[in-house]
Every structure is written in structure tokens, then in C-alpha cells.
Motif scaffolding. Structure first.
Motif, mmCIF file in Angstrom:
data_model
loop_
_atom_site.group_PDB
_atom_site.id
_atom_site.type_symbol
_atom_site.label_atom_id
_atom_site.label_comp_id
_atom_site.label_asym_id
_atom_site.label_seq_id
_atom_site.Cartn_x
_atom_site.Cartn_y
_atom_site.Cartn_z
ATOM 1 N N LYS A 45 -32.400 1.660 -25.727
ATOM 2 C CA LYS A 45 -31.278 2.307 -25.044
ATOM 3 C C LYS A 45 -30.359 3.055 -26.007
ATOM 4 O O LYS A 45 -29.546 3.877 -25.577
ATOM 5 N N PHE A 46 -30.480 2.743 -27.301
ATOM 6 C CA PHE A 46 -29.543 3.324 -28.262
ATOM 7 C C PHE A 46 -30.036 4.662 -28.793
ATOM 8 O O PHE A 46 -31.220 4.862 -29.029
ATOM 9 N N SER A 47 -29.093 5.567 -28.961
ATOM 10 C CA SER A 47 -29.372 6.862 -29.581
ATOM 11 C C SER A 47 -28.235 7.177 -30.545
ATOM 12 O O SER A 47 -27.075 6.834 -30.282
ATOM 13 N N SER A 48 -28.571 7.827 -31.635
ATOM 14 C CA SER A 48 -27.522 8.214 -32.585
ATOM 15 C C SER A 48 -26.501 9.133 -31.913
ATOM 16 O O SER A 48 -25.337 9.196 -32.318
ATOM 17 N N ALA A 49 -26.942 9.834 -30.862
ATOM 18 C CA ALA A 49 -26.029 10.707 -30.120
ATOM 19 C C ALA A 49 -24.901 9.906 -29.475
ATOM 20 O O ALA A 49 -23.807 10.446 -29.237
ATOM 21 N N ASP A 50 -25.153 8.605 -29.193
ATOM 22 C CA ASP A 50 -24.112 7.764 -28.610
ATOM 23 C C ASP A 50 -22.898 7.694 -29.534
ATOM 24 O O ASP A 50 -21.751 7.696 -29.077
ATOM 25 N N LEU A 51 -23.158 7.627 -30.813
ATOM 26 C CA LEU A 51 -22.059 7.540 -31.776
ATOM 27 C C LEU A 51 -21.326 8.866 -31.908
ATOM 28 O O LEU A 51 -20.103 8.900 -32.095
ATOM 29 N N GLU A 52 -22.076 9.967 -31.808
ATOM 30 C CA GLU A 52 -21.433 11.281 -31.865
ATOM 31 C C GLU A 52 -20.522 11.487 -30.654
ATOM 32 O O GLU A 52 -19.413 12.002 -30.783
ATOM 33 N N GLU A 53 -20.998 11.067 -29.483
ATOM 34 C CA GLU A 53 -20.175 11.196 -28.285
ATOM 35 C C GLU A 53 -18.975 10.252 -28.342
ATOM 36 O O GLU A 53 -17.896 10.576 -27.837
ATOM 37 N N ARG A 54 -19.153 9.100 -28.969
ATOM 38 C CA ARG A 54 -18.047 8.134 -29.088
ATOM 39 C C ARG A 54 -16.880 8.732 -29.870
ATOM 40 O O ARG A 54 -15.715 8.423 -29.597
ATOM 41 N N LYS A 55 -17.184 9.600 -30.824
ATOM 42 C CA LYS A 55 -16.121 10.250 -31.603
ATOM 43 C C LYS A 55 -15.245 11.135 -30.719
ATOM 44 O O LYS A 55 -14.112 11.465 -31.080
ATOM 45 N N LEU A 56 -15.776 11.506 -29.567
ATOM 46 C CA LEU A 56 -15.049 12.391 -28.644
ATOM 47 C C LEU A 56 -14.401 11.602 -27.500
ATOM 48 O O LEU A 56 -14.086 12.161 -26.453
ATOM 49 N N TRP A 57 -14.212 10.306 -27.707
ATOM 50 C CA TRP A 57 -13.687 9.410 -26.674
ATOM 51 C C TRP A 57 -12.418 9.953 -26.022
ATOM 52 O O TRP A 57 -12.305 10.023 -24.797
ATOM 53 N N ASP A 58 -11.444 10.338 -26.841
ATOM 54 C CA ASP A 58 -10.170 10.806 -26.295
ATOM 55 C C ASP A 58 -10.341 12.074 -25.465
ATOM 56 O O ASP A 58 -9.668 12.245 -24.437
ATOM 57 N N ASP A 59 -11.235 12.958 -25.901
ATOM 58 C CA ASP A 59 -11.496 14.179 -25.129
ATOM 59 C C ASP A 59 -12.067 13.836 -23.756
ATOM 60 O O ASP A 59 -11.657 14.411 -22.731
ATOM 61 N N TYR A 60 -13.008 12.899 -23.735
ATOM 62 C CA TYR A 60 -13.603 12.503 -22.460
ATOM 63 C C TYR A 60 -12.577 11.835 -21.551
ATOM 64 O O TYR A 60 -12.549 12.094 -20.336
ATOM 65 N N GLN A 61 -11.743 10.981 -22.110
ATOM 66 C CA GLN A 61 -10.732 10.306 -21.294
ATOM 67 C C GLN A 61 -9.781 11.308 -20.656
ATOM 68 O O GLN A 61 -9.413 11.174 -19.487
ATOM 69 N N GLN A 62 -9.409 12.321 -21.426
ATOM 70 C CA GLN A 62 -8.523 13.354 -20.880
ATOM 71 C C GLN A 62 -9.202 14.126 -19.754
ATOM 72 O O GLN A 62 -8.588 14.414 -18.723
ATOM 73 N N CYS A 63 -10.490 14.447 -19.949
ATOM 74 C CA CYS A 63 -11.227 15.185 -18.917
ATOM 75 C C CYS A 63 -11.427 14.341 -17.667
ATOM 76 O O CYS A 63 -11.317 14.843 -16.535
ATOM 77 N N TYR A 64 -11.724 13.059 -17.842
ATOM 78 C CA TYR A 64 -11.859 12.161 -16.692
ATOM 79 C C TYR A 64 -10.547 12.078 -15.925
ATOM 80 O O TYR A 64 -10.525 12.159 -14.692
ATOM 81 N N GLU A 65 -9.473 11.914 -16.661
ATOM 82 C CA GLU A 65 -8.168 11.778 -16.014
ATOM 83 C C GLU A 65 -7.836 13.009 -15.179
ATOM 84 O O GLU A 65 -7.395 12.897 -14.024
ATOM 85 N N GLU A 66 -8.075 14.183 -15.734
ATOM 86 C CA GLU A 66 -7.776 15.408 -15.005
ATOM 87 C C GLU A 66 -8.690 15.560 -13.790
ATOM 88 O O GLU A 66 -8.231 15.920 -12.697
ATOM 89 N N ALA A 67 -9.976 15.274 -13.964
ATOM 90 C CA ALA A 67 -10.920 15.393 -12.853
ATOM 91 C C ALA A 67 -10.550 14.447 -11.716
ATOM 92 O O ALA A 67 -10.573 14.819 -10.532
ATOM 93 N N ILE A 68 -10.204 13.217 -12.041
ATOM 94 C CA ILE A 68 -9.827 12.238 -11.026
ATOM 95 C C ILE A 68 -8.571 12.685 -10.289
ATOM 96 O O ILE A 68 -8.495 12.642 -9.057
ATOM 97 N N ASN A 69 -7.586 13.139 -11.028
ATOM 98 C CA ASN A 69 -6.323 13.544 -10.408
ATOM 99 C C ASN A 69 -6.454 14.784 -9.535
ATOM 100 O O ASN A 69 -5.735 14.928 -8.540
ATOM 101 N N LEU A 70 -7.372 15.676 -9.886
ATOM 102 C CA LEU A 70 -7.522 16.920 -9.134
ATOM 103 C C LEU A 70 -8.448 16.801 -7.928
ATOM 104 O O LEU A 70 -8.463 17.694 -7.074
#
Length: 292
Positions: A207-232
Motif C-alpha cells: 500500500k505504500f508509495s514514496s509519493a505518499d511522503l511527497e503528498e504529505r509535505k503538501l498537507w496544509d495545502d490539501y487542508q485548505q483546499c478541503y476546507e474551501e471545497a466543503i464550505n462552498l
């Protein structure tokens, strides 16, 4: 055990994900949570059988969350008591060449539930305003007129896309689709533990991919996008629910309880009655079969 109220998790006003807990054990042990989930599964299965006979509604369940949020295991555990013909799971991954020759919502339109059935979207049409916002270069693969480079993808583009998604859901709802959207709200620390477990267990390594760690570095970006999508996009006909996901057992129970709690309000969903002619001859039919 703490009583679950769907209103406690439904998004009816703008939310900030940082202010919402990622853990709620409902004052219960994992064993008790699993026992209660088994009861909720049976209720959902009975409702789905009635809904199939009634034949006027379908249910769309959209599940989103960061990597390791527990989407796959949740789907397995929550829906395993439903008739296999009554629930269809769609796992949306990177669009295929065929899908890219259509608009981005096409593959989701064709996966909407038939009347009488549940459709579960494991990742959803919201990937088109989440992953693509963090990685706008992916939009270029859609070959959209007027979009020649990332520089052409600005606020107006995203506003239009949110409007299209809202219209898509409104159209589905007005034609008999009951829509639920769940965000499995995972903490960054819990994700770290789950990724480590994948690395430490041989049967989970795949189940693990090195890409998981690269995406993890973008955690704050994803949280912001989720928050905006949910609110809109949280609407009366297609609400979002933010579910604490640090405990898989509690997350599954909360989601299942919300589903049944909301669906049971559709009082008109009943098995159809036999026509008068058939009713009048029931005893005759029984006698014919017994006489064989």
C-alpha cells in the motif's frame, strides 16, 4: 455510549478544519463500537431492501479524506451486510484516456446510483477541485479549450468548477438521488502512525508509495483546499459531514449512524402493496403450489 447526532457533524455554516476534533471515541471501547456498528449495518440493509422495492430513490455516498484516512476499510465494514446487488462501489483513480476525452464529470454521471441502489464513491468528483488545485498542471490533461498553460487557471476557473459541481449534485438530487458527502477528518500525526504501520507490516507494504511522503509535505495545502471545497458545496440537498477519523471504529459507526438516521426520515420508502387481484387469490395460489 455517547448518542450520535447527525447535526453535530453536518456542515451548515463555514467551518475551519483546524477547529474540528479528529478523534471522538463516543465514550465507548473499540469492542462496543464494533458491536453497535453491526446493528447499524443490519438497519441499513433493511432500508436498502425497502428502497429497492420502492424503486424511486437511489443513494449516493461520497467519501473523501487524506491518504490513510481509512476509506477502503470503512466501505468494507459499513456496507458488508447489504445485498451485494444493492450497493456498487466506484473507486475513482487517475482518469483514463477514455475519461479524459469527456468532461471531468462524465465518469461520475455514469456512476450515479440506479433507483433502489446505493453507490459509494471512494474518492469523488471533488478530486477535481482538490488534487487539481494542489497540482494545477493536471488540468492540462483535460484538454479544455482556452486552457493552454497553468497561467490560464485562475480564481474564475475554480469558481466555475465549484458552480458546475453544485449544479451536478442539484440535478442528481432533483431526480431522486439522496446525497451524502463525508470528509474523514484525520490528523497529520495519525497519518504518520498509519504510514509507519504500512512500512512495518510486510502484508501492508504494497500500500505504500514514496509519493505518499511527497503528498504529505503538501498537507496544509490539501487542508485548505478541503476546507474551501466543503464550505462552498455543503447544501441542504447535498450536505457535507466532517467525521473524526483518528479512530477507525468510531469513524465507521458515526458514518453508518448518520446514514440510517437521515434515511429513516424518508417515510414513503416502503415495500409496495400487492394489487387487489393478487391479494384476492393468495389462498388459491398457495393451494396450487401445495398440491404439486
Amino acid at each position: 455510549m455517547e448518542k450520535i447526532k447527525s447535526s453535530d457533524y453536518r456542515v451548515t455554516r463555514p467551518v475551519r478544519l483546524k477547529e474540528i476534533p479528529t478523534l471522538n471515541m463516543l465514550d465507548a471501547s473499540e469492542k462496543d463500537l464494533e458491536k453497535q456498528l453491526a446493528k447499524e449495518r443490519k438497519k441499513l440493509a433493511k432500508f436498502q431492501n425497502r428502497m429497492y422495492a420502492h424503486g424511486k430513490y437511489g443513494v449516493l455516498i461520497c467519501i473523501q479524506g487524506m491518504d490513510t484516512a481509512g476509506k477502503d476499510s470503512l466501505i468494507r465494514e459499513v456496507f458488508k451486510d447489504l445485498n451485494a446487488r444493492g450497493v456498487v462501489v466506484h473507486s475513482f483513480k487517475t482518469p483514463s484516456a477514455l475519461e479524459l476525452r469527456h468532461d471531468y464529470l462524465w465518469r461520475h454521471y455514469v456512476a450515479l446510483p440506479e433507483r433502489g441502489k446505493f453507490s459509494v464513491f471512494n474518492r469523488t468528483h471533488y478530486e477535481n477541485v482538490l488534487v487539481t488545485r494542489v497540482h494545477p498542471e493536471y488540468i492540462l490533461n483535460e484538454n479544455i479549450p482556452g486552457i493552454e498553460s497553468v497561467d490560464d487557471i485562475g480564481p474564475v476557473f475554480w469558481d466555475k468548477r465549484f458552480e458546475q459541481i453544485n449544479n451536478f449534485e442539484k440535478h442528481a438530487a432533483e431526480n431522486g438521488t439522496i446525497i451524502f458527502k463525508f470528509f474523514l477528518h484525520l490528523s497529520k500525526e495519525e497519518q504518520r502512525h498509519r504510514l509507519l504501520r504500512r512500512l512495518n507490516k510486510e502484508n501492508k507494504n504494497w500500500k505504500f508509495s514514496s509519493a505518499d511522503l511527497e503528498e504529505r509535505k503538501l498537507w496544509d495545502d490539501y487542508q485548505q483546499c478541503y476546507e474551501e471545497a466543503i464550505n462552498l458545496t455543503s447544501t441542504a440537498h447535498a450536505p457535507w459531514y466532517v467525521i473524526p477519523a483518528d479512530s477507525k471504529e468510531a469513524c465507521r459507526l458515526i458514518l453508518a449512524d448518520i446514514l440510517y438516521d437521515e434515511l429513516k426520515e424518508y417515510k414513503e420508502v416502503k415495500e409496495p402493496e400487492l394489487d387487489e387481484k393478487t391479494k384476492a387469490h393468495l389462498e388459491d395460489y398457495k393451494k396450487q403450489l401445495q398440491a404439486e
